[in-house]
Write an enzyme that holds these catalytic residues in place. Sequence first.
Site, PDB file in Angstrom:
ATOM      1  N   GLN A  56       2.355  17.428   9.568  1.00  0.00           N
ATOM      2  CA  GLN A  56       2.246  18.082   8.221  1.00  0.00           C
ATOM      3  C   GLN A  56       1.379  19.187   8.447  1.00  0.00           C
ATOM      4  O   GLN A  56       1.538  20.399   7.881  1.00  0.00           O
ATOM      5  CB  GLN A  56       2.002  17.256   7.148  1.00  0.00           C
ATOM      6  CG  GLN A  56       2.965  16.363   6.772  1.00  0.00           C
ATOM      7  CD  GLN A  56       4.177  16.856   6.432  1.00  0.00           C
ATOM      8  OE1 GLN A  56       4.398  17.637   5.542  1.00  0.00           O
ATOM      9  NE2 GLN A  56       5.152  16.398   7.243  1.00  0.00           N
ATOM     10  N   GLU A 105       2.102  14.365  -1.957  1.00  0.00           N
ATOM     11  CA  GLU A 105       3.367  14.702  -1.714  1.00  0.00           C
ATOM     12  C   GLU A 105       4.124  13.637  -0.738  1.00  0.00           C
ATOM     13  O   GLU A 105       5.296  12.957  -1.062  1.00  0.00           O
ATOM     14  CB  GLU A 105       3.743  16.111  -0.847  1.00  0.00           C
ATOM     15  CG  GLU A 105       5.102  16.735  -0.603  1.00  0.00           C
ATOM     16  CD  GLU A 105       4.994  17.823   0.182  1.00  0.00           C
ATOM     17  OE1 GLU A 105       6.066  18.307   0.339  1.00  0.00           O
ATOM     18  OE2 GLU A 105       3.992  18.098   0.811  1.00  0.00           O
ATOM     19  N   HIS A 106       3.656  13.417   0.404  1.00  0.00           N
ATOM     20  CA  HIS A 106       4.055  12.340   1.355  1.00  0.00           C
ATOM     21  C   HIS A 106       3.079  11.082   1.585  1.00  0.00           C
ATOM     22  O   HIS A 106       1.873  11.478   1.645  1.00  0.00           O
ATOM     23  CB  HIS A 106       4.364  12.809   2.626  1.00  0.00           C
ATOM     24  CG  HIS A 106       5.113  14.095   2.799  1.00  0.00           C
ATOM     25  ND1 HIS A 106       4.594  15.312   2.860  1.00  0.00           N
ATOM     26  CD2 HIS A 106       6.660  14.120   2.520  1.00  0.00           C
ATOM     27  CE1 HIS A 106       5.771  16.279   3.138  1.00  0.00           C
ATOM     28  NE2 HIS A 106       6.976  15.345   2.782  1.00  0.00           N
ATOM     29  N   HIS A 118       2.621  22.818   9.552  1.00  0.00           N
ATOM     30  CA  HIS A 118       3.391  23.850   8.600  1.00  0.00           C
ATOM     31  C   HIS A 118       2.676  24.879   8.475  1.00  0.00           C
ATOM     32  O   HIS A 118       3.224  26.186   8.690  1.00  0.00           O
ATOM     33  CB  HIS A 118       3.618  23.006   7.374  1.00  0.00           C
ATOM     34  CG  HIS A 118       4.767  22.101   7.380  1.00  0.00           C
ATOM     35  ND1 HIS A 118       5.852  22.527   7.518  1.00  0.00           N
ATOM     36  CD2 HIS A 118       4.874  20.795   7.120  1.00  0.00           C
ATOM     37  CE1 HIS A 118       7.090  21.533   7.508  1.00  0.00           C
ATOM     38  NE2 HIS A 118       6.264  20.579   7.274  1.00  0.00           N
ATOM     39  N   ASP A 148      11.761  14.008   6.361  1.00  0.00           N
ATOM     40  CA  ASP A 148      11.792  15.543   6.345  1.00  0.00           C
ATOM     41  C   ASP A 148      13.500  16.013   6.749  1.00  0.00           C
ATOM     42  O   ASP A 148      13.942  17.047   6.467  1.00  0.00           O
ATOM     43  CB  ASP A 148      11.043  16.074   7.240  1.00  0.00           C
ATOM     44  CG  ASP A 148       9.655  16.663   6.563  1.00  0.00           C
ATOM     45  OD1 ASP A 148       9.552  16.488   5.447  1.00  0.00           O
ATOM     46  OD2 ASP A 148       8.812  16.594   7.421  1.00  0.00           O
ATOM     47  N   HIS A 153      17.025  21.396 -45.635  1.00  0.00           N
ATOM     48  CA  HIS A 153      17.586  20.164 -44.891  1.00  0.00           C
ATOM     49  C   HIS A 153      17.732  18.933 -45.801  1.00  0.00           C
ATOM     50  O   HIS A 153      18.675  18.328 -45.658  1.00  0.00           O
ATOM     51  CB  HIS A 153      16.281  20.039 -44.108  1.00  0.00           C
ATOM     52  CG  HIS A 153      16.004  20.864 -42.668  1.00  0.00           C
ATOM     53  ND1 HIS A 153      15.560  22.102 -42.728  1.00  0.00           N
ATOM     54  CD2 HIS A 153      16.247  20.411 -41.570  1.00  0.00           C
ATOM     55  CE1 HIS A 153      15.814  22.699 -41.726  1.00  0.00           C
ATOM     56  NE2 HIS A 153      15.722  21.644 -40.832  1.00  0.00           N
TER      57      HIS A 153
END
Length: 441
Positions: A265, A333-334, A268, A367, A426
């Site tokens: 990661q 996230e992971h 990235h 991934d 109504h």
Amino acid sequence: MTVSTAIARLNAADPDFARHLDHLLSWESVSDDAVNQRVLDIIKAVRERGDAALVEFTQRFDGVDAQSINDLILGRERLELALTRITPAQREALEKAANRVRVYHERQKQDSWQYTEADGTVLGQKVTPLDRAGLYVPGGKASYPSSVLMNAIPAKVAGVAEVVMVVPTPRGEINELVLAAACIAGVDRVFTVGGAQAVAALAYGTESVPQVDKIVGPGNIYVATAKRHVFGQVGIDMIAGPSEILVVCDGQTDPDWIAMDLFSQAEHDEDAQAILVSPDAAFLDRVAASIDKLLPTMERAEIIEKSVNGRGALIQVRDMQQAIEVANRIAPEHLELSVADPQAWLPHIRHAGAIFMGRHTSEALGDYCAGPNHVLPTSGTARFSSPLGVYDFQKRSSIIFCSEQGASELGHTASILARGESLTAHARSAEYRILTQDKGN
């Protein structure tokens, strides 16, 4: 090239641990005023001048010598050509990954349903796919064919009639893998346009680019800012922050494996976050040694170094129970559960985008080809968000059919509540449907 790491070491037993953790996790994805204004100007230009603005911005920002919008359109035959230009091994890998992603997402499909009450009233839900979805794909060197599969396939499984892809081609660079992935995933139309102008075109439509109902896919700060501004005109998937991984390990996994999982990661970008949590202090030392040993061997060593030094951490906890508490606090996230019995800890995980179970399940498999979607909530948003899926490309409509008797009975309840809110129309609308023999009840 000299690279070195000074990854942060935190201990959950320290009295100021919470403050240090909050600082480590803090991330501001807010555009500055200059970016924001530039994006607003681009959106305005695309809304007013359509295709002409797209051509102009593509010439200016991407260095593409486009004379008209026709130079920025790729037909289905061009996508099929890309399949012949990649290697047989690449095509086989794309097709295998696509099939696994498709099979997984088929299980997410929701069906319409109805039930009938005793008096004949029918209630239910109608599930309908979106008419058209827009897929943003980064171009040039930052090309991710896996993202094409992960975004387009759930849309097609959901039943979306048309998937429109936009992908910039800076200086004319076309990534054949991306186009091949688009062909395999069933993308219907491709425009070689990027940036905020592509988002604006998808949101509002131009003479050539059709207006979509939802925009999905990753992009840079201009793309993210544009998605913020067009939300409401169209749906969006999310405003994603940097990629992140949290590994919870009992100390028994090969430290080289863990170091490389963290790198997966960190490579990235410099803002990506890689964190390891373990109750074994000696194991944290071994992983730190593996990081230092393996970092110089990495192709993206400088990026990994900045990520690990800037936002990474090795966190010592009291025991596995506290490790899970920290994981839920981070809501990653992971999440890798690199432990002997991950199934035993799974019920305790409340917040995570994707959970990778056991020592052999690297995040990288998710991934590319495991099957579940890799578009995941970042920056703690797993507390309230879910992975991208078929449900993101479907909408639900409520179904209400009242029998004569049902309308009469419900009319009494609606009347009382409506008059309590001083909404007389109504109340009277409901009262008109009350049967004569029920009016005195």
